[in-house]
Design a protein around this motif. Structure first.
Motif, PDB file in Angstrom:
ATOM      1  N   THR A  52       0.829  -1.201   0.000  1.00 61.28           N
ATOM      2  CA  THR A  52       0.000   0.000   0.000  1.00 61.28           C
ATOM      3  C   THR A  52       0.865   1.254   0.000  1.00 61.28           C
ATOM      4  O   THR A  52       2.060   1.221   0.314  1.00 61.28           O
ATOM      5  N   GLU A  57      -3.509   4.495   2.237  1.00 59.70           N
ATOM      6  CA  GLU A  57      -3.654   3.045   2.257  1.00 59.70           C
ATOM      7  C   GLU A  57      -4.965   2.566   1.652  1.00 59.70           C
ATOM      8  O   GLU A  57      -5.091   1.411   1.261  1.00 59.70           O
ATOM      9  N   GLY A  62      -1.212   0.265  -5.614  1.00 60.11           N
ATOM     10  CA  GLY A  62      -0.095   0.324  -4.683  1.00 60.11           C
ATOM     11  C   GLY A  62       1.178   0.812  -5.350  1.00 60.11           C
ATOM     12  O   GLY A  62       1.181   1.278  -6.489  1.00 60.11           O
TER      13      GLY A  62
END
Length: 417
Positions: A52, A57, A62
Motif C-alpha cells: 500500500t 492506504e 499500490g
C-alpha cells in the motif's frame, strides 16, 4: 502453449518467455468505522502492508509492480518481444550450438534471430541468451518456431524444436466516410471531407498519441480536430486523449487537390487514392502500438462531358438589383466542342444579357470563365437555374439547374417588400 517435437532427452534446455510491461499491483482495502468491533485493526494491517501507499492506504493502486502471470494478448501494431534462453543442463561441454527463431504467419515466415552464427562451445550450467523483437503486422494465428542444433562431446549431432502458438487480435475498428463539400464554390475547389471513426475494441483504455492522415501526392490535407485557443490549437478531445474500451471517436480531415491537379480537367475522376491513416497509441505503462491503414480510395463524382461551376457568387443580394457571377465551363470529354449558351428565365431568376451567344470552340481539358449578370424578383433563398449549353457539333444540349443558391433580401424596410 508449446508443443515438443520428440520425447528425447537432450543435453540442452530451451526456455522462451514473452517480455511485456508489468502492471501496477492492486489490493482490496477493507475499512470500518472506529466504533465498530474491529476498531483500528483493519487500518493498522493496511499500514503494515508493504504493497500500500503510505498515507493513502485506502487506494487500490499500490507502489509495487506485478510481473505478467500469463502470455497475455497481442494486438496488431504492437511489438512482440521474447526472451530465449538455452541452458546446458548436462555435465558435458556442448559444441557448435545454433539457436534459430522463426515466426510463421498465415502468409510468410520471418527469421527473428539476431545472429545466425553458431556458438563454439557451451560449458555445463552456462546458457545462451537472446532477445527478439518483431512489430506485428498481421492478425490471426502466429507460431514462434525455436530450433536448437548442437554437437555433443562424442561428435553426435542433435537437433530439437519447440513451437509456441499465439493469436494476434485486432485492437481498433476503423471506419471511414467521405463527404463532398456542399458550398457553392466546392465544385471549383473539389474539397473532400474524410471522417474516420476509431473504436477501441480491447479491454483496456488507450492513450491516443497521434491520429494523422498522410495524403496522396494529389491532395493537401488540413486536420479539423483542434480549436484555436491563443497561439496554439487545443485538441477537441481535451489534453488527456484517452479512449476507453468500446468507445468510439471521430476524426475529421479536409482534403483539397493540389493546384497542378485541380487545374487539369478529368485528372481527378474515377477511383482516386486519398491517402492512409497513421494511428499511434499507448497502453499499459507506455507500451506503444502503431497501425497504418491501407490506401483509402474514393470514387470521384462524375461531371459528364461538360462541367459548369461557379467561381464567384455573392452570399446575399438585394431584391430586383442585378448582381454579377462568374461561371467556369470545362470540357471534360475527349473531343472538341463548339458551344452556344442560352439563358432561360425562371419564376424568380432573370438573366441579363444576350441569350444564344456563341462561346466558340473548347478543346478537351480546356476551361472558359464567363461573367454573367442576373437578378431575383423574389425574396428568400433562391436557386440559380436556367443555363443551357449546346454543342453544335453533336446537336446535344446540356441543362444546368440549381447551380448555386443566393439569399435575396429587401433593401427597404417597408410593407411593400
Amino acid at each position: 502453449m508449446d508443443v515438443n517435437q520428440a520425447k528425447q532427452e537432450h543435453l540442452l534446455a530451451l526456455k522462451v518467455m514473452r517480455l511485456t510491461k508489468p502492471t501496477l499491483f492492486t489490493n482490496l482495502p477493507v475499512t470500518c468505522e472506529d466504533r465498530d468491533l474491529p476498531g483500528d485493526l483493519f487500518a493498522q494491517l493496511m499500514r503494515e502492508d508493504p504493497s500500500t501507499i503510505k498515507g493513502a492506504e485506502t487506494l487500490m493502486l499500490g507502489e509495487m509492480l506485478t510481473l505478467p502471470q500469463n502470455f497475455g494478448n497481442i494486438f496488431l501494431g504492437e511489438t512482440f518481444s521474447s526472451y530465449i534462453s538455452v541452458h546446458n543442463d548436462s555435465n558435458q561441454v556442448v559444441k557448435d550450438i545454433l539457436v534459430k527463431a522463426d515466426l510463421q504467419t498465415s502468409s510468410q515466415r520471418l527469421n527473428l534471430s539476431a545472429s545466425n552464427s553458431a556458438v563454439a562451445e557451451l560449458k555445463p550450467e552456462r546458457c545462451i541468451d537472446d532477445v527478439i523483437h518483431h512489430e506485428v503486422k498481421e492478425i490471426g494465428t502466429h507460431i514462434l518456431v525455436c530450433a536448437v542444433s548442437y554437437t555433443s562431446q562424442f561428435g553426435e549431432k542433435l537437433y530439437f524444436r519447440k513451437f509456441f502458438k499465439f493469436q494476434v487480435l485486432k485492437p481498433l475498428d476503423v471506419k471511414t466516410k467521405f463527404y463532398n463539400a456542399e458550398s457553392d464554390l466546392s465544385s471549383v475547389t473539389d474539397e473532400v471531407f474524410l471522417e474516420a471513426q476509431i473504436q477501441n475494441i480491447t479491454t483496456s483504455p488507450m492513450f491516443m498519441e497521434k491520429v494523422s492522415l498522410e495524403p496522396s501526392m494529389m491532395y493537401n490535407v488540413t486536420e479539423l480536430n483542434s480549436v484555436a485557443c491563443g497561439d496554439e490549437g487545443e485538441s477537441t478531445f481535451g489534453k488527456m486523449s484517452y479512449l476507453q474500451p468500446m468507445d468510439t471517436r471521430q476524426y475529421l480531415y479536409c482534403l483539397k487537390p493540389k493546384p497542378e491537379y485541380a487545374e487539369k480537367a478529368g485528372v481527378i475522376k474515377g477511383v482516386t487514392v486519398i491517402g492512409k491513416l497513421d494511428i499511434v497509441w499507448k497502453t499499459n505503462l507506455g507500451e506503444r502500438g502503431r497501425l497504418q491503414t491501407s490506401q483509402l480510395q474514393r470514387m470521384a463524382p462524375g461531371y459528364g462531358d461538360i462541367r459548369l461551376s461557379l467561381e464567384v457568387i455573392p452570399d446575399t443580394v438585394n431584391l430586383e438589383e442585378p448582381f454579377d457571377i462568374v461561371c467556369k465551363i470545362t470540357n471534360c470529354s475527349e473531343r472538341t466542342m463548339d458551344l452556344v449558351m442560352e439563358m432561360c428565365n425562371t419564376r424568380s431568376i432573370h438573366w441579363c444579357g444576350i441569350s444564344g451567344r456563341q462561346l466558340g470552340k473548347l478543346t478537351p481539358g480546356a476551361s472558359l470563365s464567363l461573367p454573367l449578370t442576373v437578378f431575383s424578383s423574389e425574396q428568400g433563398l433562391q436557386s440559380i437555374s436556367g443555363l443551357r449549353l449546346t454543342d453544335t457539333f453533336l446537336k446535344r444540349t446540356y441543362e444546368y439547374d440549381d447551380i448555386a443558391q443566393v439569399c435575396v433580401v429587401c433593401p427597404f424596410m417597408s410593407n411593400e417588400c
